[in-house]
Scaffold this motif. Structure first.
Motif, PDB file in Angstrom:
ATOM      1  N   UNK A   1       0.819  -1.180   0.058  1.00 44.90           N
ATOM      2  CA  UNK A   1       0.085  -0.055   0.068  1.00 44.90           C
ATOM      3  C   UNK A   1       0.725   1.125  -0.031  1.00 44.90           C
ATOM      4  N   UNK A   2       2.044   1.381   0.738  1.00 44.73           N
ATOM      5  CA  UNK A   2       2.804   2.430   0.910  1.00 44.73           C
ATOM      6  C   UNK A   2       3.427   2.747  -0.536  1.00 44.73           C
ATOM      7  N   UNK A   3       3.923   1.688  -1.081  1.00 46.52           N
ATOM      8  CA  UNK A   3       4.474   1.719  -2.459  1.00 46.52           C
ATOM      9  C   UNK A   3       3.539   2.173  -3.528  1.00 46.52           C
ATOM     10  N   UNK A   4       2.226   1.907  -3.366  1.00 47.01           N
ATOM     11  CA  UNK A   4       1.062   2.193  -4.577  1.00 47.01           C
ATOM     12  C   UNK A   4       0.491   3.385  -4.564  1.00 47.01           C
ATOM     13  N   UNK A   5       1.044   4.217  -3.250  1.00 47.32           N
ATOM     14  CA  UNK A   5       0.596   5.751  -3.064  1.00 47.32           C
ATOM     15  C   UNK A   5       1.127   6.484  -4.281  1.00 47.32           C
ATOM     16  N   UNK A   6       0.347   7.407  -4.805  1.00 45.62           N
ATOM     17  CA  UNK A   6       0.814   8.293  -6.059  1.00 45.62           C
ATOM     18  C   UNK A   6       2.031   9.206  -5.389  1.00 45.62           C
ATOM     19  N   UNK A   7       1.553   9.608  -4.021  1.00 45.47           N
ATOM     20  CA  UNK A   7       2.649  10.608  -3.497  1.00 45.47           C
ATOM     21  C   UNK A   7       3.126   9.951  -2.262  1.00 45.47           C
ATOM     22  N   UNK A   8       4.261   9.246  -2.478  1.00 42.97           N
ATOM     23  CA  UNK A   8       4.738   8.076  -1.170  1.00 42.97           C
ATOM     24  C   UNK A   8       5.203   9.038  -0.001  1.00 42.97           C
ATOM     25  N   UNK A   9       5.636  10.159  -0.161  1.00 42.40           N
ATOM     26  CA  UNK A   9       6.371  11.075   0.867  1.00 42.40           C
ATOM     27  C   UNK A   9       5.223  12.050   1.291  1.00 42.40           C
ATOM     28  N   UNK A  10       4.170  12.381   0.426  1.00 40.35           N
ATOM     29  CA  UNK A  10       3.338  13.314   0.965  1.00 40.35           C
ATOM     30  C   UNK A  10       3.759  14.743   0.952  1.00 40.35           C
ATOM     31  N   UNK A  11       4.593  14.896   0.007  1.00 41.95           N
ATOM     32  CA  UNK A  11       5.121  16.292  -0.179  1.00 41.95           C
ATOM     33  C   UNK A  11       4.309  17.033  -1.049  1.00 41.95           C
TER      34      UNK A  11
END
Length: 57
Positions: A13-23
């Motif tokens: 799930x963490x890898x699938x996020x379009x914006x992994x670091x939230x910046x």
């Protein structure tokens, strides 16, 4: 569900996020859905496992 399986799902799930670091502040429907699943999965874990899932390499 065992911790190894949970940890693998959290990492996916963490890898699938379009914006992994939230910046970049990605607030698309896909990003919100993935983040909701990730939050739910992390809340199911004890505190020490949450930290381990988030901060281990």
């Amino acid at each position: 569900m065992g911790w190894k399986k949970d940890r693998a799902e959290i990492k996916e799930l963490m890898a699938a996020r379009p914006d992994p670091d939230g910046r970049r502040g990605n607030e698309s429907q896909e990003a919100r859905a993935i983040n909701e699943q990730l939050d739910r999965k992390l809340r199911e874990q004890p505190v020490w496992r949450r930290a381990r899932a988030l901060y281990e390499n």
